[in-house]
Motif scaffolding. Structure first.
Motif, PDB file in Angstrom:
ATOM      1  N   GLN A   1       0.795  -1.224   0.000  1.00 41.05           N
ATOM      2  CA  GLN A   1       0.000   0.000   0.000  1.00 41.05           C
ATOM      3  C   GLN A   1       0.832   1.281   0.000  1.00 41.05           C
ATOM      4  O   GLN A   1       0.299   2.350  -0.316  1.00 41.05           O
ATOM      5  CB  GLN A   1      -0.943   0.007   1.209  1.00 41.05           C
ATOM      6  CG  GLN A   1      -1.988  -1.086   1.176  1.00 41.05           C
ATOM      7  CD  GLN A   1      -3.007  -0.964   2.288  1.00 41.05           C
ATOM      8  OE1 GLN A   1      -2.971  -0.033   3.087  1.00 41.05           O
ATOM      9  NE2 GLN A   1      -3.944  -1.903   2.341  1.00 41.05           N
ATOM     10  N   ILE A   2       2.119   1.183   0.337  1.00 35.05           N
ATOM     11  CA  ILE A   2       2.949   2.391   0.393  1.00 35.05           C
ATOM     12  C   ILE A   2       4.131   2.291  -0.558  1.00 35.05           C
ATOM     13  O   ILE A   2       4.348   3.169  -1.402  1.00 35.05           O
ATOM     14  CB  ILE A   2       3.447   2.645   1.834  1.00 35.05           C
ATOM     15  CG1 ILE A   2       2.264   2.916   2.760  1.00 35.05           C
ATOM     16  CG2 ILE A   2       4.416   3.819   1.868  1.00 35.05           C
ATOM     17  CD1 ILE A   2       2.644   3.095   4.213  1.00 35.05           C
ATOM     18  N   THR A   3       4.915   1.210  -0.433  1.00 32.76           N
ATOM     19  CA  THR A   3       6.158   1.110  -1.201  1.00 32.76           C
ATOM     20  C   THR A   3       5.894   0.951  -2.690  1.00 32.76           C
ATOM     21  O   THR A   3       6.431   1.712  -3.512  1.00 32.76           O
ATOM     22  CB  THR A   3       7.001  -0.068  -0.687  1.00 32.76           C
ATOM     23  OG1 THR A   3       7.240   0.082   0.719  1.00 32.76           O
ATOM     24  CG2 THR A   3       8.332  -0.122  -1.422  1.00 32.76           C
ATOM     25  N   LEU A   4       5.080  -0.021  -3.061  1.00 32.35           N
ATOM     26  CA  LEU A   4       4.832  -0.261  -4.483  1.00 32.35           C
ATOM     27  C   LEU A   4       4.161   0.922  -5.182  1.00 32.35           C
ATOM     28  O   LEU A   4       4.575   1.289  -6.293  1.00 32.35           O
ATOM     29  CB  LEU A   4       4.000  -1.534  -4.670  1.00 32.35           C
ATOM     30  CG  LEU A   4       4.723  -2.856  -4.438  1.00 32.35           C
ATOM     31  CD1 LEU A   4       3.825  -4.018  -4.806  1.00 32.35           C
ATOM     32  CD2 LEU A   4       6.022  -2.936  -5.233  1.00 32.35           C
ATOM     33  N   PRO A   5       3.127   1.553  -4.602  1.00 36.82           N
ATOM     34  CA  PRO A   5       2.531   2.714  -5.291  1.00 36.82           C
ATOM     35  C   PRO A   5       3.506   3.856  -5.523  1.00 36.82           C
ATOM     36  O   PRO A   5       3.352   4.617  -6.471  1.00 36.82           O
ATOM     37  CB  PRO A   5       1.394   3.130  -4.348  1.00 36.82           C
ATOM     38  CG  PRO A   5       1.032   1.880  -3.623  1.00 36.82           C
ATOM     39  CD  PRO A   5       2.315   1.148  -3.425  1.00 36.82           C
ATOM     40  N   ASN A   6       4.518   3.987  -4.660  1.00 39.78           N
ATOM     41  CA  ASN A   6       5.505   5.052  -4.825  1.00 39.78           C
ATOM     42  C   ASN A   6       6.677   4.636  -5.712  1.00 39.78           C
ATOM     43  O   ASN A   6       7.611   5.430  -5.902  1.00 39.78           O
ATOM     44  CB  ASN A   6       6.046   5.492  -3.456  1.00 39.78           C
ATOM     45  CG  ASN A   6       5.015   6.241  -2.644  1.00 39.78           C
ATOM     46  OD1 ASN A   6       4.256   7.050  -3.185  1.00 39.78           O
ATOM     47  ND2 ASN A   6       4.964   5.974  -1.351  1.00 39.78           N
ATOM     48  N   ALA A   7       6.654   3.425  -6.210  1.00 36.86           N
ATOM     49  CA  ALA A   7       7.759   2.933  -7.037  1.00 36.86           C
ATOM     50  C   ALA A   7       7.284   2.579  -8.436  1.00 36.86           C
ATOM     51  O   ALA A   7       7.853   1.701  -9.085  1.00 36.86           O
ATOM     52  CB  ALA A   7       8.391   1.709  -6.366  1.00 36.86           C
ATOM     53  N   THR A   8       6.254   3.260  -8.920  1.00 32.69           N
ATOM     54  CA  THR A   8       5.718   2.933 -10.240  1.00 32.69           C
ATOM     55  C   THR A   8       6.723   3.185 -11.360  1.00 32.69           C
ATOM     56  O   THR A   8       6.786   2.425 -12.325  1.00 32.69           O
ATOM     57  CB  THR A   8       4.439   3.738 -10.503  1.00 32.69           C
ATOM     58  OG1 THR A   8       4.715   5.138 -10.300  1.00 32.69           O
ATOM     59  CG2 THR A   8       3.327   3.314  -9.557  1.00 32.69           C
ATOM     60  N   ALA A   9       7.516   4.250 -11.242  1.00 35.25           N
ATOM     61  CA  ALA A   9       8.480   4.559 -12.309  1.00 35.25           C
ATOM     62  C   ALA A   9       9.548   3.484 -12.452  1.00 35.25           C
ATOM     63  O   ALA A   9       9.756   2.953 -13.557  1.00 35.25           O
ATOM     64  CB  ALA A   9       9.111   5.927 -12.063  1.00 35.25           C
ATOM     65  N   PRO A  10      10.266   3.100 -11.380  1.00 32.82           N
ATOM     66  CA  PRO A  10      11.257   2.025 -11.557  1.00 32.82           C
ATOM     67  C   PRO A  10      10.622   0.682 -11.877  1.00 32.82           C
ATOM     68  O   PRO A  10      11.217  -0.123 -12.602  1.00 32.82           O
ATOM     69  CB  PRO A  10      11.988   1.991 -10.207  1.00 32.82           C
ATOM     70  CG  PRO A  10      11.064   2.623  -9.243  1.00 32.82           C
ATOM     71  CD  PRO A  10      10.321   3.664 -10.029  1.00 32.82           C
ATOM     72  N   LEU A  11       9.425   0.415 -11.378  1.00 25.51           N
ATOM     73  CA  LEU A  11       8.758  -0.839 -11.713  1.00 25.51           C
ATOM     74  C   LEU A  11       8.418  -0.900 -13.197  1.00 25.51           C
ATOM     75  O   LEU A  11       8.591  -1.940 -13.851  1.00 25.51           O
ATOM     76  CB  LEU A  11       7.490  -1.004 -10.874  1.00 25.51           C
ATOM     77  CG  LEU A  11       7.679  -1.336  -9.392  1.00 25.51           C
ATOM     78  CD1 LEU A  11       6.343  -1.333  -8.669  1.00 25.51           C
ATOM     79  CD2 LEU A  11       8.369  -2.688  -9.226  1.00 25.51           C
ATOM     80  N   ALA A  12       7.932   0.217 -13.752  1.00 28.06           N
ATOM     81  CA  ALA A  12       7.628   0.259 -15.181  1.00 28.06           C
ATOM     82  C   ALA A  12       8.891   0.089 -16.008  1.00 28.06           C
ATOM     83  O   ALA A  12       8.898  -0.610 -17.038  1.00 28.06           O
ATOM     84  CB  ALA A  12       6.933   1.574 -15.526  1.00 28.06           C
TER      85      ALA A  12
END
Length: 299
Positions: free
Chosen positions: A206-217
């Protein structure tokens, strides 16, 4: 009365040399693509006699027609093709399935591992990460035989899962890439969530993944490109036509040459079509890749 003369602007030779080097690099990069397009639009019989021409030799769409299976075997043989049936769309679908499975699984499990290395505190964490990162120095050819035996013993030869299995869990680069980003994220929000009773699983999703959308993409794109271009492993474990990926199919397409010479125009047409999805993705997200790599601390 005195006249003002504007000083002559000095030529910045260093900047000029840099732009010249960049132009040469672009030309070298685009040259093979343009030559591939020129060959694909040429008649296969005219290539030998017009090998030095920059424009298509005897312009023809026949190569693309052969790739898509729009010509009869007799027409394909007459134009320099093998006449064999080409299940291009099936191979394209196989590549899409395998690349998507690898991308989704690898990014998910690598993000879990990266979060554990970046946020969780446990004995020997840094030593384990250093050991894990050291596997980057091991060439993939060294693990091909053990992986092949494992996939064979599991009965996964000529299956999508067998092709995807060695790289679908995680890779050292993916874990390192995401760990660098997680280390740069602020801890205040996570600490506040812990004070409210949130556990690490909830913080991660709920916190880490939503804020890491750019590197995940970015990682998704890099992983998809790598999986799409893989040749050796799919050739070992997925040579059956039902699961054959596009890279392996192109090699077989080249070897189907009953007339003594490969169908170069058809091969270049198939290669060009198979490269278009990757080129489109890179053009659309190339800037995001550069920005995310720089932000994650990879120099």
């Amino acid at each position: 009365m005195t006249t003002m003369t504007t000083p002559r602007r000095r030529i910045d030779w260093g900047r000029t040399a840099a732009w010249a080097a960049l132009a040469v690099a672009i030309a070298v990069s685009l040259g093979p693509m343009l030559w591939m397009l020129r060959t694909a639009l040429s008649s296969d019989h005219a290539l030998a006699s017009h090998s030095a021409d920059l424009l298509p030799a005897d312009f023809s769409w026949g190569a693309f027609a052969r790739v898509f299976g729009l010509e009869s075997p007799a027409q394909a043989i007459a134009e320099g093709g093998s006449g064999a049936a080409i299940s291009f769309w099936q191979y394209l679908l196989n590549s899409l399935i395998v690349s998507t499975v690898i991308t989704v699984s690898q990014v998910f499990f690598s993000s879990l591992a990266a979060y554990a290395f970046a946020r969780l505190r446990w004995p020997g964490r840094d030593k384990v990460f250093s050991l894990f990162l050291g596997t980057l120095l091991v060439p993939s050819i060294f693990t091909a035989l053990p992986n092949f035996l494992l996939v064979k013993n599991l009965g996964l030869l000529n299956t999508y899962l067998g092709i995807a299995l060695p790289t679908m869990l995680m890779t050292p680069f993916a874990v390192f890439f995401l760990r660098q980003f997680f280390l740069g994220m602020s801890r205040e929000v996570e600490e506040a969530a812990m004070l409210d009773g949130a556990k690490h699983a909830r913080i991660f999703f709920q916190i880490t993944l939503p804020n890491a959308t750019a590197p995940l993409a970015t990682l998704c794109l890099l992983t998809f490109i790598t999986a799409w271009n893989d040749y050796f492993w799919p050739l070992l474990v997925g040579n059956d036509p039902s699961v054959r990926v596009l890279t392996v199919a192109l090699g077989i397409f080249q070897s189907q040459s009953p007339q003594g010479a490969p169908d170069w125009s058809g091969l270049m047409a198939a290669t060009l079509i198979s490269a278009l999805p990757i080129l489109a993705l890179f053009v659309a997200f190339g800037k995001k890749i550069v920005n995310s790599i720089g932000f994650s601390g990879i120099k």
